[in-house]
Scaffold this motif. Structure first.
Motif, PDB file in Angstrom:
ATOM      1  N   GLN A  65      42.191  40.209  56.531  1.00 56.31           N
ATOM      2  CA  GLN A  65      42.503  39.928  55.209  1.00 56.31           C
ATOM      3  C   GLN A  65      41.329  38.894  54.817  1.00 56.31           C
ATOM      4  O   GLN A  65      40.979  39.150  53.232  1.00 56.31           O
ATOM      5  N   GLU A  66      40.547  38.171  55.244  1.00 56.43           N
ATOM      6  CA  GLU A  66      39.462  37.534  54.773  1.00 56.43           C
ATOM      7  C   GLU A  66      38.266  38.334  54.563  1.00 56.43           C
ATOM      8  O   GLU A  66      37.590  38.268  53.262  1.00 56.43           O
ATOM      9  N   LEU A  67      37.935  39.236  55.375  1.00 53.60           N
ATOM     10  CA  LEU A  67      36.943  40.280  55.162  1.00 53.60           C
ATOM     11  C   LEU A  67      37.382  41.212  54.080  1.00 53.60           C
ATOM     12  O   LEU A  67      36.383  41.340  53.063  1.00 53.60           O
ATOM     13  N   LEU A  68      38.501  41.296  53.810  1.00 57.93           N
ATOM     14  CA  LEU A  68      38.939  42.422  52.670  1.00 57.93           C
ATOM     15  C   LEU A  68      38.842  41.788  51.534  1.00 57.93           C
ATOM     16  O   LEU A  68      38.293  42.391  50.402  1.00 57.93           O
ATOM     17  N   PHE A  69      39.079  40.578  51.519  1.00 56.11           N
ATOM     18  CA  PHE A  69      38.869  39.632  50.208  1.00 56.11           C
ATOM     19  C   PHE A  69      37.425  39.381  49.872  1.00 56.11           C
ATOM     20  O   PHE A  69      36.769  39.670  48.731  1.00 56.11           O
ATOM     21  N   LEU A  70      36.414  39.298  50.854  1.00 53.58           N
ATOM     22  CA  LEU A  70      35.157  39.124  50.572  1.00 53.58           C
ATOM     23  C   LEU A  70      34.355  40.403  50.194  1.00 53.58           C
ATOM     24  O   LEU A  70      33.497  40.600  49.112  1.00 53.58           O
ATOM     25  N   PHE A  71      34.819  41.508  50.727  1.00 51.80           N
ATOM     26  CA  PHE A  71      34.372  42.715  50.414  1.00 51.80           C
ATOM     27  C   PHE A  71      34.833  43.126  48.950  1.00 51.80           C
ATOM     28  O   PHE A  71      34.001  43.807  48.118  1.00 51.80           O
ATOM     29  N   THR A  94      43.345  53.889  43.995  1.00 51.05           N
ATOM     30  CA  THR A  94      43.789  54.925  44.734  1.00 51.05           C
ATOM     31  C   THR A  94      43.856  54.376  46.269  1.00 51.05           C
ATOM     32  O   THR A  94      44.462  55.008  47.024  1.00 51.05           O
ATOM     33  N   SER A  95      43.305  53.313  46.400  1.00 52.94           N
ATOM     34  CA  SER A  95      43.272  52.621  47.848  1.00 52.94           C
ATOM     35  C   SER A  95      44.524  52.322  48.441  1.00 52.94           C
ATOM     36  O   SER A  95      45.580  51.965  47.696  1.00 52.94           O
ATOM     37  N   ALA A  96      44.839  52.571  49.712  1.00 57.28           N
ATOM     38  CA  ALA A  96      46.138  52.004  50.397  1.00 57.28           C
ATOM     39  C   ALA A  96      46.301  50.407  50.190  1.00 57.28           C
ATOM     40  O   ALA A  96      47.555  49.984  50.462  1.00 57.28           O
ATOM     41  N   TYR A  97      45.325  49.792  49.933  1.00 55.28           N
ATOM     42  CA  TYR A  97      45.228  48.338  50.006  1.00 55.28           C
ATOM     43  C   TYR A  97      45.058  47.882  48.790  1.00 55.28           C
ATOM     44  O   TYR A  97      44.522  46.560  48.761  1.00 55.28           O
ATOM     45  N   HIS A  98      45.068  48.360  47.699  1.00 52.32           N
ATOM     46  CA  HIS A  98      44.821  47.692  46.427  1.00 52.32           C
ATOM     47  C   HIS A  98      46.050  46.682  45.985  1.00 52.32           C
ATOM     48  O   HIS A  98      45.652  45.723  45.317  1.00 52.32           O
ATOM     49  N   ARG A 120      44.727  39.013  46.372  1.00 52.38           N
ATOM     50  CA  ARG A 120      43.908  38.063  46.674  1.00 52.38           C
ATOM     51  C   ARG A 120      42.883  37.547  45.544  1.00 52.38           C
ATOM     52  O   ARG A 120      42.584  36.351  45.485  1.00 52.38           O
ATOM     53  N   MET A 121      42.462  38.659  45.046  1.00 50.92           N
ATOM     54  CA  MET A 121      41.805  38.367  43.724  1.00 50.92           C
ATOM     55  C   MET A 121      42.409  37.450  42.736  1.00 50.92           C
ATOM     56  O   MET A 121      41.831  36.874  42.071  1.00 50.92           O
ATOM     57  N   LYS A 122      43.805  37.355  42.577  1.00 49.83           N
ATOM     58  CA  LYS A 122      44.222  36.913  41.573  1.00 49.83           C
ATOM     59  C   LYS A 122      44.048  35.284  41.635  1.00 49.83           C
ATOM     60  O   LYS A 122      44.234  34.625  40.344  1.00 49.83           O
TER      61      LYS A 122
END
Length: 324
Positions: A221-227, A259-263, A269-271
């Motif tokens: 989750q942390e890496l996904l947020f940074l990316f 369209t990503s499965a993780y949107h 996270r970005m909020k």
């Protein structure tokens, strides 16, 4: 307050942010109690800390960077909710409505200002500018109401995109209209070349780089947020480097992940970043509001134009959508 500031010396950026957030918290609590939008409280906070009253804000250049990050996060999250099928559903309606609304308000503004003796070019420019809406403010309101995914929210964002597109064209054609700068077809050709090159770069990134990176970074989750943050801010900076609006770049960055499965995870996270930095944007906006003597001669046409704007702008949109 100025005497108090003189005793302590110039405020550091850290102290300014602390004072701004404290006042913003109090104003937000008051706005919530009065059942008014929080945006209004942030703008009032900016007026209070601006040069007209307390004079707290001195590092406005640094704060502007924070506000730009807030805009980027806001439009990135909005883009995450704009699935490509949105443009298939409301694209033609948004295009027609946007064109009719812009033309209607531009002609209205030209007519009103010409009655007050404004030159034709200035009347046209002001008329066109009042036909445009603030993408930042409207998307923030839609996000707060959780209405971005509703039909009227999708239509509104589609119309805003049309306005941004025509605003870009006017900016390109402005030197030709005002005849204050040399303008040639080379300028337009260069802009088209940049647009095509940017579109190719984004397409290659979406097709080749984005799917693989998303799968790799989604394991944490942390890496996904940074990316996600680097993708949104990076693509926004890329648009700015090509001479386009970084706000549009942030919106496009979000749309590429729609369209990503993780949107949903990315949006959640970005909020956190959005809610913090967007406060500074509206505070900075409020701090720039001032009262000068030069405004008084323009007050009457401004009030008339504002009244017509509040009445005719929704009317143009309503009649066009009704006809469609």
């Amino acid at each position: 307050m100025l005497y108090f500031q003189g005793m302590l010396g110039p405020f550091s950026l850290f102290t300014e942010v602390a004072i701004i957030l404290t006042l913003a918290t109090g104003m937000a609590f008051l706005m919530r109690h009065l059942r008014l939008p929080l945006i209004l409280g942030h703008i009032i906070t900016g007026i209070l800390v601006g040069p007209v009253f307390l004079g707290v804000m001195q590092n406005d250049v640094s704060l502007r960077i924070f506000s730009d990050l807030g805009i980027t996060c806001l439009l990135f999250i909005v883009g995450l909710q704009l699935h490509p099928r949105l443009f298939r559903d409301v694209g033609s309606s948004a295009l027609i409505t946007g064109v009719v609304q812009i033309l209607g308000m531009t002609v209205t503004g030209m007519f009103v200002l010409s009655l007050f003796g404004f030159p034709m070019v200035e009347a046209w420019l002001v008329g066109f500018m009042v036909s445009l809406s603030s993408t930042i403010v409207i998307t923030k309101v839609l996000s707060d109401r959780k209405d971005v995914g509703k039909l009227y929210g999708k239509m509104t964002i589609g119309i805003l995109l049309m306005q941004d597109f025509f605003a870009t064209l006017v900016i390109v054609a402005l030197p030709l209209v005002t005849q204050r700068m040399p303008f040639s077809s080379t300028t337009l050709l260069l802009l088209l070349e940049k647009a095509v090159l940017l579109a190719v770069v984004v397409w290659l990134g979406v097709r080749v780089l984005l799917p693989r990176c998303t799968e790799i970074f989604a394991r944490s989750q942390e890496l996904l947020f940074l990316f996600s943050a680097s993708w949104g801010i990076g693509l926004s900076a890329l648009f700015a480097a090509f001479g386009f609006s970084h706000e549009v770049g942030a919106l496009v960055a979000g749309m590429t992940l729609a369209t990503s499965a993780y949107h949903f995870e990315i949006s959640a996270r970005m909020k956190v970043l959005r809610d913090f930095f967007i406060v500074l944007f509206f505070v900075l906006l409020g701090s720039q509001l001032g009262w000068q003597g030069a405004v008084l001669p323009l007050l009457q046409p401004a009030m008339i134009l504002t009244a017509l704007l509040l009445f005719l702008n929704p009317l143009w949109v309503f009649l066009t959508l009704r006809a469609l």
